[in-house]
Design an enzyme around this catalytic site. Structure first.
Site, PDB file in Angstrom:
ATOM      1  N   HIS A   1    -102.133  87.572  -9.105  1.00 20.03           N
ATOM      2  CA  HIS A   1    -100.848  87.700  -9.792  1.00 20.03           C
ATOM      3  C   HIS A   1    -101.025  87.185 -11.219  1.00 20.03           C
ATOM      4  O   HIS A   1    -100.671  86.044 -11.532  1.00 20.03           O
ATOM      5  CB  HIS A   1     -99.778  86.895  -9.054  1.00 20.03           C
ATOM      6  CG  HIS A   1     -98.389  87.141  -9.544  1.00 20.03           C
ATOM      7  ND1 HIS A   1     -97.293  87.126  -8.714  1.00 20.03           N
ATOM      8  CD2 HIS A   1     -97.898  87.394 -10.770  1.00 20.03           C
ATOM      9  CE1 HIS A   1     -96.194  87.366  -9.416  1.00 20.03           C
ATOM     10  NE2 HIS A   1     -96.546  87.526 -10.686  1.00 20.03           N
TER      11      HIS A   1
ATOM     12  N   GLU B   1    -100.214  91.813  -8.264  1.00 17.09           N
ATOM     13  CA  GLU B   1     -98.782  91.548  -8.357  1.00 17.09           C
ATOM     14  C   GLU B   1     -98.390  91.235  -9.793  1.00 17.09           C
ATOM     15  O   GLU B   1     -99.191  90.689 -10.554  1.00 17.09           O
ATOM     16  CB  GLU B   1     -98.408  90.330  -7.495  1.00 17.09           C
ATOM     17  CG  GLU B   1     -98.695  90.487  -6.020  1.00 17.09           C
ATOM     18  CD  GLU B   1     -98.298  89.251  -5.236  1.00 17.09           C
ATOM     19  OE1 GLU B   1     -98.139  89.376  -4.007  1.00 17.09           O
ATOM     20  OE2 GLU B   1     -98.144  88.164  -5.838  1.00 17.09           O
TER      21      GLU B   1
ATOM     22  N   HIS C   1     -94.824  84.334   0.367  1.00 13.56           N
ATOM     23  CA  HIS C   1     -94.279  83.168  -0.341  1.00 13.56           C
ATOM     24  C   HIS C   1     -93.996  82.044   0.661  1.00 13.56           C
ATOM     25  O   HIS C   1     -93.056  82.114   1.447  1.00 13.56           O
ATOM     26  CB  HIS C   1     -93.012  83.483  -1.130  1.00 13.56           C
ATOM     27  CG  HIS C   1     -92.841  82.538  -2.286  1.00 13.56           C
ATOM     28  ND1 HIS C   1     -93.293  82.810  -3.552  1.00 13.56           N
ATOM     29  CD2 HIS C   1     -92.321  81.291  -2.349  1.00 13.56           C
ATOM     30  CE1 HIS C   1     -93.036  81.801  -4.353  1.00 13.56           C
ATOM     31  NE2 HIS C   1     -92.449  80.859  -3.647  1.00 13.56           N
TER      32      HIS C   1
END
Length: 237
Positions: A43, A70, A190
């Protein structure tokens, strides 16, 4: 079987702290795959505080499983993804200064924007996923964007589960059922961890992939400390 994609941002954070190449991000990615993970997730953020854009390019030739990038589809991010052509791009509405992801897309408000960017990625053969909160309205909106998958934002579940509130899984289960009915693939991520991942998996029908970074790297640190300390003591004695 639900696939495990390991987010290696924390490895990059540790490397960047000393300015060298220890730990070696590319070697870690290759080892993670060798140890059985079915994907690598990164990410990158605009300030490159952990994953650098060059890392994203370098990993392309290393990752032999699924490569998931991401991020917020701003111009630089989008150009990078279109050049690399990873297995999957996961769109996350991060603020520039966000420490970590903290909300999913409003798929109703941003439907036209998401639809445009998703169609561009799909034209280039890149599977798309969008980060969403566990609300039915957002799942319905996601289906209208043309995305291949959604990624359920699981922080609320993880927080409540740690407090003993297993009922916190209910909205996620409901969203998964709706997503299946709308032919959307389901990812999640997450704050998923060894503590909660089994229960989560058992209650999310059709869960295709989880992306786990912070917890997994932290757990690996704890599980590996005894072995490494013992190895040092042997060499010192």
């Amino acid at each position: 079987m639900t696939k495990l994609s390991v987010n290696i941002n924390k490895i990059a954070t540790l490397r960047n702290a000393r300015g060298g190449n220890v730990p070696d991000l590319l070697r870690v990615a290759a080892d993670i795959e060798k140890f059985g993970a079915q994907g690598i997730t990164i990410h990158p953020r605009p300030d490159e505080r952990h994953i650098r854009y060059q890392d994203a390019y370098d990993l392309k030739s290393i990752v032999s499983t699924e490569y998931n990038i991401e991020g917020n589809p701003m111009d630089d991010f989008t150009k990078m993804v279109l050049k690399i052509k990873p297995t999957q791009v996961t769109l996350v509405p991060d603020a520039v200064d966000a420490i970590t992801s903290n909300a999913g897309w409003d798929t109703v408000k941003h439907k036209d924007y998401l639809k445009e960017i998703i169609s561009e990625f799909k034209r280039n053969g890149i599977r798309t996923s969008i980060f969403v909160d566990p609300t039915l309205k957002m799942i319905e909106g996601a289906a209208e964007t043309g995305t291949d998958r959604i990624e359920l934002y699981t922080e609320e579940f993880a927080d409540q589960y740690s407090l003993g509130n297993k009922a916190a899984i209910k909205p996620y289960t409901e969203c998964a059922i709706l997503a299946n009915n709308l032919n959307l693939g389901i990812n999640a991520g997450h704050d998923l961890s060894l503590e909660n991942i089994k229960f989560f998996k058992e209650n999310i029908p059709g869960l295709l992939e989880v992306s786990i970074g912070h917890a997994l790297i932290s757990e690996a640190l704890y599980d590996g400390l005894e072995k490494v300390i013992s190895a040092y003591l042997i060499k010192l004695n």
